[in-house]
Design a protein around this motif. Structure first.
Motif, PDB file in Angstrom:
ATOM      1  N   ASN A 224       0.815  -1.223   0.000  1.00  0.00           N
ATOM      2  CA  ASN A 224       0.000   0.000   0.000  1.00  0.00           C
ATOM      3  C   ASN A 224       0.846   1.270   0.000  1.00  0.00           C
ATOM      4  OD1 ASN A 224      -2.538  -1.349   0.088  1.00  0.00           O
ATOM      5  ND2 ASN A 224      -2.197  -1.778   2.259  1.00  0.00           N
ATOM      6  N   ASP A 225       2.020   1.218  -0.633  1.00  0.00           N
ATOM      7  CA  ASP A 225       2.862   2.405  -0.770  1.00  0.00           C
ATOM      8  C   ASP A 225       2.400   3.165  -2.018  1.00  0.00           C
ATOM      9  OD1 ASP A 225       4.805   4.331  -0.946  1.00  0.00           O
ATOM     10  OD2 ASP A 225       6.489   2.969  -0.582  1.00  0.00           O
ATOM     11  N   VAL A 226       1.333   3.909  -1.862  1.00  0.00           N
ATOM     12  CA  VAL A 226       0.675   4.577  -2.995  1.00  0.00           C
ATOM     13  C   VAL A 226       1.588   5.587  -3.659  1.00  0.00           C
ATOM     14  CG1 VAL A 226      -1.285   6.000  -3.700  1.00  0.00           C
ATOM     15  CG2 VAL A 226      -1.590   4.237  -1.939  1.00  0.00           C
ATOM     16  N   GLU A 227       2.355   6.337  -2.891  1.00  0.00           N
ATOM     17  CA  GLU A 227       3.240   7.360  -3.451  1.00  0.00           C
ATOM     18  C   GLU A 227       4.280   6.736  -4.389  1.00  0.00           C
ATOM     19  OE1 GLU A 227       6.213  10.985  -2.020  1.00  0.00           O
ATOM     20  OE2 GLU A 227       5.123   9.773  -0.525  1.00  0.00           O
ATOM     21  N   PHE A 228       4.894   5.654  -3.945  1.00  0.00           N
ATOM     22  CA  PHE A 228       5.898   4.961  -4.763  1.00  0.00           C
ATOM     23  C   PHE A 228       5.262   4.421  -6.051  1.00  0.00           C
ATOM     24  CE2 PHE A 228       8.103   0.896  -5.811  1.00  0.00           C
ATOM     25  CZ  PHE A 228       9.313   1.445  -6.213  1.00  0.00           C
ATOM     26  N   GLN A 229       4.067   3.860  -5.920  1.00  0.00           N
ATOM     27  CA  GLN A 229       3.361   3.322  -7.094  1.00  0.00           C
ATOM     28  C   GLN A 229       3.083   4.419  -8.114  1.00  0.00           C
ATOM     29  OE1 GLN A 229      -0.167   1.286  -5.679  1.00  0.00           O
ATOM     30  NE2 GLN A 229       0.996   0.296  -4.048  1.00  0.00           N
ATOM     31  N   ASP A 230       2.629   5.576  -7.630  1.00  0.00           N
ATOM     32  CA  ASP A 230       2.318   6.690  -8.525  1.00  0.00           C
ATOM     33  C   ASP A 230       3.563   7.164  -9.270  1.00  0.00           C
ATOM     34  OD1 ASP A 230      -0.328   6.648  -7.804  1.00  0.00           O
ATOM     35  OD2 ASP A 230      -0.166   8.264  -6.319  1.00  0.00           O
TER      36      ASP A 230
END
Length: 281
Positions: A224-230
């Motif tokens: 759930n590391d949304v920032e890294f995914q984005d």
């Protein structure tokens, strides 16, 4: 040591000084012996201790049906694998590999040829295990006076991989096939040939091994590391599109879903290996 059970003339069980039941191999070690007799220590050629009583019980049953020599050869391969790889192996390999060697020799003596459809993949994806298996194959051919082909080394290597991961053999074969499918997809998508000696390629293969293991053992990454995914989706759009094709392949062929985390990590590895090839052009 006192004998606790007789498996056959060449295999017995006994209690050692640490009060553990061990299996002892030796020519004639069980001949005319019975439970409670002292072990003739001069006849001990190999000693085994298995932690799992369930595995030990199955191995005893197997050795009651086949010659102890198969177990001795199997053990030499397992020891080589442990020392070379520096890993513990699932104890089930004592059963599966011993049984496989017996079957392979029997099949050869009956004139039945064997072709391993995964020979090329095993050579490429599991080079350390395959090298160990080739050495083991030489021992098998010498000890049993047979001429088993290289295809059997691939089977032995898969048993070792299976024991490393603690997976079922069918899963290991599916994992190997999936790795090849992903490589073919990436190769076709970018119209490139991989440099199989490069560090990035080896990193990609290692990632695919653990990716496929997670997939088939239902241990998919979820951070759930949304920032890294984005960041990754935005920075490596083309490679992310390729990872989406892998997602579709996995869903179609295996009816499994990939998380966004898995897609992102695939994207990073695809980027590395593809850019390396593009830089050479």
């Amino acid at each position: 040591m006192k004998i606790t059970r007789i498996i056959n003339n060449n295999v017995i069980c006994a209690i050692n000084v640490r009060r553990q039941e061990v299996m002892l191999l030796g020519s004639g070690i069980g001949f005319q012996k019975k439970k409670g007799d002292e072990v003739d220590k001069e006849k001990i050629e190999k000693e085994f201790f298995l932690k799992s009583k369930n595995v030990a019980g199955k191995l005893y049953a197997l050795l009651a049906q086949i010659p102890a020599e198969y177990m001795a050869v199997s053990d030499s391969i397992i020891k080589e694998a442990k020392e070379t790889l520096g890993k513990d192996l699932n104890e089930n390999i004592y059963i599966t590999l011993t049984d496989h060697i017996n079957f392979a020799v029997s099949r050869f003596l009956n004139g039945l040829n064997f072709k391993n459809a995964l020979l090329w993949e095993v050579k490429k994806f599991y080079p350390s295990e395959f090298k160990i298996a080739l050495k083991g194959l030489e021992t098998i051919n010498r000890e049993f006076n047979v001429d088993l082909p290289e295809d059997e080394a691939a089977s032995i290597a898969l048993h070792i991989v299976n024991a490393e991961l603690g997976s079922e053999m069918e899963e290991v074969m599916e994992m190997t096939q999936l790795i090849q499918k992903v490589l073919n997809l990436v190769r076709y998508n970018y119209k490139i040939n991989f440099n199989e000696e490069s560090l990035n390629y080896m990193r990609f293969i290692t990632h695919l091994k653990f990716f496929s293991y997670r997939l088939f053992s239902n241990k998919i990454i979820e951070t759930n590391d949304v920032e890294f995914q984005d960041i990754i989706r935005d920075k490596y759009k083309d490679e992310y599109e390729c990872s989406l094709k892998i997602r579709d392949l996995v869903n179609h062929d295996y009816k499994k879903e990939l998380t966004e985390e898995e897609l992102v990590y695939l994207t990073v590895h695809i980027r590395r290996v593809v850019m390396e090839e593009k830089m050479k052009k």
